[in-house]
Design a protein around this motif. Structure first.
Motif, mmCIF file in Angstrom:
data_model
loop_
_atom_site.group_PDB
_atom_site.id
_atom_site.type_symbol
_atom_site.label_atom_id
_atom_site.label_comp_id
_atom_site.label_asym_id
_atom_site.label_seq_id
_atom_site.Cartn_x
_atom_site.Cartn_y
_atom_site.Cartn_z
ATOM 1 N N ALA B 47 0.837 -1.197 0.000
ATOM 2 C CA ALA B 47 0.000 0.000 0.000
ATOM 3 C C ALA B 47 0.874 1.249 0.000
ATOM 4 C CB ALA B 47 -0.911 -0.005 1.222
ATOM 5 N N ARG B 50 2.484 1.682 -3.428
ATOM 6 C CA ARG B 50 1.477 2.138 -4.385
ATOM 7 C C ARG B 50 1.159 3.613 -4.168
ATOM 8 N NH1 ARG B 50 -2.865 -2.759 -4.210
ATOM 9 N NH2 ARG B 50 -2.207 -3.807 -6.107
ATOM 10 N N ALA B 51 1.028 3.976 -2.901
ATOM 11 C CA ALA B 51 0.652 5.359 -2.609
ATOM 12 C C ALA B 51 1.732 6.335 -3.058
ATOM 13 C CB ALA B 51 0.390 5.525 -1.120
ATOM 14 N N ASN B 52 2.953 5.835 -3.193
ATOM 15 C CA ASN B 52 4.035 6.716 -3.622
ATOM 16 C C ASN B 52 4.189 6.773 -5.136
ATOM 17 O OD1 ASN B 52 4.884 7.811 -1.216
ATOM 18 N ND2 ASN B 52 5.975 5.926 -0.679
ATOM 19 N N ASP B 82 -6.277 10.525 -4.846
ATOM 20 C CA ASP B 82 -6.125 10.329 -3.413
ATOM 21 C C ASP B 82 -6.404 11.645 -2.688
ATOM 22 O OD1 ASP B 82 -5.485 9.611 -0.903
ATOM 23 O OD2 ASP B 82 -3.430 8.986 -1.335
ATOM 24 N N GLN B 84 -5.832 12.559 0.154
ATOM 25 C CA GLN B 84 -4.831 12.997 1.127
ATOM 26 C C GLN B 84 -3.684 13.782 0.486
ATOM 27 O OE1 GLN B 84 -3.882 9.505 3.361
ATOM 28 N NE2 GLN B 84 -5.807 9.655 4.492
ATOM 29 N N SER B 85 -3.494 13.594 -0.838
ATOM 30 C CA SER B 85 -2.443 14.393 -1.474
ATOM 31 C C SER B 85 -3.041 15.153 -2.657
ATOM 32 C CB SER B 85 -1.302 13.485 -1.942
ATOM 33 O OG SER B 85 -1.799 12.560 -2.869
ATOM 34 N N ASN B 123 -1.365 11.701 -7.049
ATOM 35 C CA ASN B 123 -1.394 10.343 -6.487
ATOM 36 C C ASN B 123 -2.835 9.869 -6.552
ATOM 37 O OD1 ASN B 123 0.742 11.943 -4.566
ATOM 38 N ND2 ASN B 123 1.389 9.886 -5.126
ATOM 39 N N LYS B 125 -5.987 6.932 -5.668
ATOM 40 C CA LYS B 125 -6.426 6.002 -4.602
ATOM 41 C C LYS B 125 -5.949 4.589 -4.904
ATOM 42 C CE LYS B 125 -10.726 8.335 -3.341
ATOM 43 N NZ LYS B 125 -12.143 8.305 -3.703
ATOM 44 N N GLU B 126 -5.754 3.800 -3.793
ATOM 45 C CA GLU B 126 -5.145 2.483 -3.933
ATOM 46 C C GLU B 126 -5.986 1.538 -4.794
ATOM 47 O OE1 GLU B 126 -4.381 0.466 -0.239
ATOM 48 O OE2 GLU B 126 -3.590 -1.207 -1.399
ATOM 49 N N TYR B 129 -5.268 1.074 -8.554
ATOM 50 C CA TYR B 129 -3.986 0.583 -9.060
ATOM 51 C C TYR B 129 -4.119 -0.760 -9.729
ATOM 52 C CZ TYR B 129 -1.248 4.372 -7.277
ATOM 53 O OH TYR B 129 -0.712 5.595 -7.089
#
Lengths: 222, 296
Positions: B47, B50-52, B82, B84-85, B123, B125-126, B129
């Motif tokens: 996770a 992936r988030a990076n 995402d 959050q970013s 970025n 969301k997971e 992906y």
């Protein structure tokens, strides 16, 4: 009538042990069941407390139709009967008082004070006061059988079935156990006792059923 | 003295081997717990990787401030981004400085102009992906007004996805095998223990106790042992975790308290459940035995 057996074959391990058995025992009677080892005494008693199936005929014990009893009813039949075995069958993992308490709790008694009082009373009756906290293996054979008898009596059964209760004991202890059964009989409990000790019949005469050649015979005492 | 010896002797035959049962349950739960912890860490790690992962959106040259603002707005409304970013804007000047810093070559002087473009970095969301989902996203982004090109490291994502699929399959098979082993291990420990109690069960039947009354204490004991065994296993796992965190500090980043608690609850449920079922089956079996079968 506390036991009524009509036209019944007693079978054990798919073998016929006793053929066409017919007899009745009235409430309050003391009856011996005699015969050699292997003559079918135990099989007959086990059929009475529904440990062996009935294939033919009709058996009634303490108002239960044993010949058509369901697995669920068997515990309730056994609560009406006290059973005493040659090998005692005590619960070896708990002491005398707990052995007796289990049987009372098993029938739904929850009042610990009542249980305690009853335990003291029956242990006094069988002559084992002060033995409450002993483990079964700390007792002699005679004492263990007394505990077993106390356990059989504790729920005040109408009938006690005893399968060679003195078979493992020396004659002196055996006599005292026999006397205990007679005392119980005097208080009104019906006793049906399998034994091969003929001395008993002279000392305490009573009705005798005799197992021989696959038949149950009634012997009248002189 | 004699009595004491006799007591010891007696307690060895026909008695219930509490310690060995609790130990079996502890060992079984510990092994399964270690594996689950491994899975938990692996999942957190993927996770994190992936988030990076970033998607670069290059803009057309000479795009107006108005269009840029419009694009920023529409980007922030996309559901796969995402939350959050936020989309990050990198102007071509900043990009050029970064490139010069990395390569050490004054390529602007050399070329006479800055060939780079303004860009947004996002970025996503997971759950997006997936290789095919990413393709859709890329097309969607490319169709936005003012976008020149959308770029992401397709091969890296493909690789991660392929590896994770394989890993998940392998780990699932492993966990299934482990679970089976645990059930068999606990079951046989309890079965052996109850074998020594079969005559007791029979005696209880003969004095007129109902099946349920006989079963109750055995079930209660099994459940208690399952619970204690699982608790021991959880404590051991905590010890292992604490020790590993001391050794590798970054490991703590992959641990989530909620998941850990969930894992411990799962282990306790497995411990209690399996021992309860085993005891139930074993006692029921002896309750159905005839006298002859007891001596066979």
């Amino acid at each position: 009538m506390i036991i009524s057996v009509k036209n019944t074959d007693i079978c054990h391990a798919k073998k016929l042990v006793l053929k066409n058995v017919n007899f009745e025992i009235e409430a309050g009677e003391f009856v011996y069941l005699a015969g050699k080892t292997g003559s079918g005494k135990s099989s007959l008693l086990r059929t009475l407390y529904a440990d062996l199936p009935v294939f033919k005929g009709k058996i009634e014990v303490a108002n239960y139709d044993v010949s058509s009893i369901s697995d669920k009813e068997i515990p309730f039949l056994r609560r009406k009967i006290g059973i005493v075995f040659q090998d005692f069958q005590l619960f070896t993992d708990r002491n005398v008082a707990e052995n007796l308490a289990f049987v009372m709790e098993a029938v739904g008694q929850k009042d610990q004070q009542k249980i305690q009082n009853r335990i003291e009373k029956v242990l006094f009756q069988v002559g084992l006061e002060n033995m409450q906290n002993k483990m079964p293996y700390e007792l002699s054979g005679g004492e263990q059988q007394r505990v077993a008898i106390a356990r059989a009596m504790i729920n005040e059964p109408v009938l006690i079935l005893a399968d060679e209760p003195t078979g493992n004991l020396d004659s002196e202890v055996a006599n005292s156990i026999l006397e205990l059964f007679w005392e119980l009989n005097r208080t009104g409990t019906t006793i049906f006792m399998a034994t091969h000790q003929h001395l008993f019949f002279e000392k305490y005469p009573a009705k005798i059923f005799f197992c021989e050649e696959k038949e149950l015979k009634f012997v009248k005492l002189v | 003295m004699m009595q004491k010896n006799q007591r010891q002797f007696q307690s060895n035959i026909g008695s219930y081997p509490h310690t060995s049962i609790v130990l079996s349950i502890t060992a079984a739960n510990f092994v399964i717990g270690i594996f689950l912890l491994l899975v938990m860490h692996a999942q957190e790690l993927t996770a994190l990787v992936r988030a990076n992962l970033e998607i670069h959106i290059y803009l057309q040259r000479n795009i107006s401030e108005n269009d840029k603002q419009h694009l920023t707005n529409s980007l922030s409304q996309l559901k796969f981004i995402d939350p959050q970013s936020k989309p990050k804007f990198i102007s071509k000047e900043v990009a050029a400085q970064e490139l010069i810093r990395q390569t050490g070559e004054q390529f602007i002087d050399f070329l006479g102009e800055n060939p780079l473009r303004d860009a947004f970095v996002i970025n996503i969301k997971e759950e997006f992906y997936k290789t095919d989902k990413l393709k859709v996203i890329a097309t969607q982004l490319a169709s936005l007004q003012g976008v020149f090109e959308v770029n992401y490291q397709e091969s890296l994502i493909d690789q991660i996805n392929a590896n994770i699929q394989q890993l998940t399959l392998m780990v699932s098979v492993f966990i299934l095998i482990l679970l089976l082993t645990v059930v068999i291990l606990i079951n046989s420990a309890i079965k052996i223990a109850l074998f020594s109690q079969r005559f007791l069960i029979r005696s209880m039947q003969l004095v007129g106790a109902t099946a349920f009354f006989i079963k109750k204490p055995f079930l209660l004991r099994a459940a208690t042992q399952g619970f204690i065994g699982a608790l021991f296993a959880c404590s051991l796992l905590l010890l292992v975790l604490t020790y590993s965190n001391l050794q590798i500090e970054e490991l703590a980043l992959l641990q989530d308290l909620g998941t850990l608690i969930l894992l411990f609850i799962l282990l306790i449920i497995i411990g209690i459940g399996v021992s309860l079922c085993s005891a139930y089956l074993a006692v029921s079996r002896y309750l159905k035995f005839s006298t002859e079968e007891f001596y066979e």
